[in-house]
Scaffold this motif. Sequence first.
Motif, short mmCIF file in Angstrom:
data_model
loop_
_atom_site.label_atom_id
_atom_site.label_comp_id
_atom_site.label_asym_id
_atom_site.label_seq_id
_atom_site.Cartn_x
_atom_site.Cartn_y
_atom_site.Cartn_z
N ASP B 97 52.00 36.49 27.90
CA ASP B 97 51.29 35.87 29.03
C ASP B 97 50.12 36.76 29.43
N LEU B 99 47.55 36.48 31.30
CA LEU B 99 47.13 36.56 32.71
C LEU B 99 48.05 37.47 33.49
N GLY B 160 43.37 31.46 30.54
CA GLY B 160 44.38 32.12 29.71
C GLY B 160 43.80 32.61 28.39
N GLN B 164 43.51 36.48 27.13
CA GLN B 164 44.08 37.01 25.89
C GLN B 164 42.99 37.71 25.08
N LEU B 188 49.16 29.61 25.59
CA LEU B 188 47.80 29.05 25.57
C LEU B 188 47.79 27.59 25.11
#
Lengths: 335, 334
Positions: B97, B99, B160, B164, B188
Amino acid sequence: MLRFALRRLALVVPTFIGVTLIAFALIHFIPGDPVENLSGERGMDPARRARLLHEFGLDRPLPVQYADYVGHVLRGDLGASLTTHQPVLDEFLALFPATLELAFFAMVFAVVLGLPAGMLAAQKRNTLADYAVMGASLAGYSMPIFWWALLLILTFSVQLGWTPVSGRIAVEYDVPVVTGFMLVDTLRAGDFAAFRSAVSHLVLPAIVLGTIPLAVIARMTRSSMLEVLREDYIRAARAKGLSVMAVTIVHALRNALIPVITVIGLQVGLLLSGAILTETIFSWPGIGNWLIHGVQSRDYPVVQGGILLVAALVIGVNLVVDLLYGIVNPRIRHG
Amino acid sequence: MALLDIEGLSVAFGRPDSPIRAVDGVDLAIEPGETVGLVGESGSGKSVTALAVMGLVDPPGRVVARRIAFAGRDLAALTPAARRAIVGKDIAMIFQDPLAALDPCYTVAFQIGEALRRHGTPDERRSARRRRARALELLAQVEIPDARARLDAWPHQLSGGMAQRVMIAIAIACKPRLLIADEPTTALDVTVQAQVLELLARLTREHGMALLLISHDLAVVAQSVSRVAVLYAGQVMEEGRVPAIFASPRHPYTRALIDALPEHNVGRARLAALPGVVPSASARPPGCLLAPRCPRVRERCRIELPRPAHGEGSVLRCFYPLVPRGAVAADMGT
């Protein structure tokens, strides 16, 4: 952000109306009045009493008195003390630095000890260190202020003789008042003996007043740290090869501080109410002491004005905390 | 010599007298520049394996390995400080994840700069301006649009996919020799997934960087790596080269995973699925860990634990493997 600030400000108006109303009602509902207080134990003849009541405007119906009071407040006039005949605002401003000095050092004591204690407890959770910190903080939070103060006075002032029992500075020192902050004024005067005396007078009251905030901050820091330490970004920071210290301070503490700052702000309000008790115990010449005397002598303007000013302070501090929160938390600042 | 060489890696949680093994005797070797996939269901020990390599398994987790070496250095023998000198520099990691993996309190430039200040060239460690310039370069490398403006962005201002990319920029900042990507595309959107996988492929190629791609998604792994290890309940069930293992899996578990792919279920109302769940690490069957769910289970499987058999570039842990197509005759004897 601006809209947020304005909305916060709009809330201040009803808060102030409530504060004036409650302060007015409470002080008038306690038995006794200023005139009775002036008359002493021998009593006063009814004609003189009626004349004095009329002079103070206390013979009018309560709603009229309240409206009159609010009218004066709105014009910036808090009235004069019935006992000293000094304007309430002047008395407040003269005594406030003493309270501020005490509250400031109480808060410094609470933050300087509370943050590391909470961090330690979080890092070493479920170990002896954690239990010790949390146990001590629970004890500190639960302890009645007056009892804690008496314990400390008995131990450090009476038994060990390390600190004075009460007051702000020993009587032999005559320091010119410039800022009203004793530590600053003694230093300005270059009188180090007086400075030492002022510090020794400050230590115990600051500890007593700072104990509950210390306990609250330590607990809040611990739980906030524990929550943050579980976050993905802590693991990601560790995956950068950063030292434990860097991860803890730069990432964990910084994020954990956000709720802690709110708590510290709330504690500032409690600190002012705690100061009333602490100042009374240590005969600290601040507004807490002044308010208690005001209540005892039914000095209506002092009590009403004092409460109003303290409320204004608490509201102001909370507003500042909310704005600070935006600075610490970028999600609010750019929200 | 393998870049990463793991032998008999176990990670146990819980009390020492009744350990719960999240990873149970995993062997894995990655050559320099090689791309390897690690697949398995949730709870199969993929992420814990990665964390063990990074040295990020916290107590009460316990890591034991016969050998866990990076570029010939025994990682287990290093002091924590010496290990941190490798982590983030030679071995970097990105997370599921993105974020949540970026600290909300710091800008993109700060979080990239942090890696550079820790492991960068002397120049980068000294000069904030140099770090900022390098951060901008890295953002361009990971194909972030309007990179200059993103330098001062806060994590909550990123999507997102962009987050990444920032995580990848942080990971490659110090030119690692191995990148561990733990479910890098799971959080994602599908279109962004493809872009991020492409980016990873390009970066591994250009930098000669080895990649350990962890995913529960066989399709993602199939298109991204050259070799794959299938993990089940903390054990490697099968390992082999990608075209071979997908064309003719030999382990019933691998077979079941492939059969569960949506593209193999066109026209059916429900996806083919293996009944049951991964046995909890505290209640292991005595024999093969797959026995309670295996369609090909026999008596022996329930009693005896199969040992991994090493073939040519492949590993298989099964008493009764599937017979590969076109090799029926050769396999009859085993």
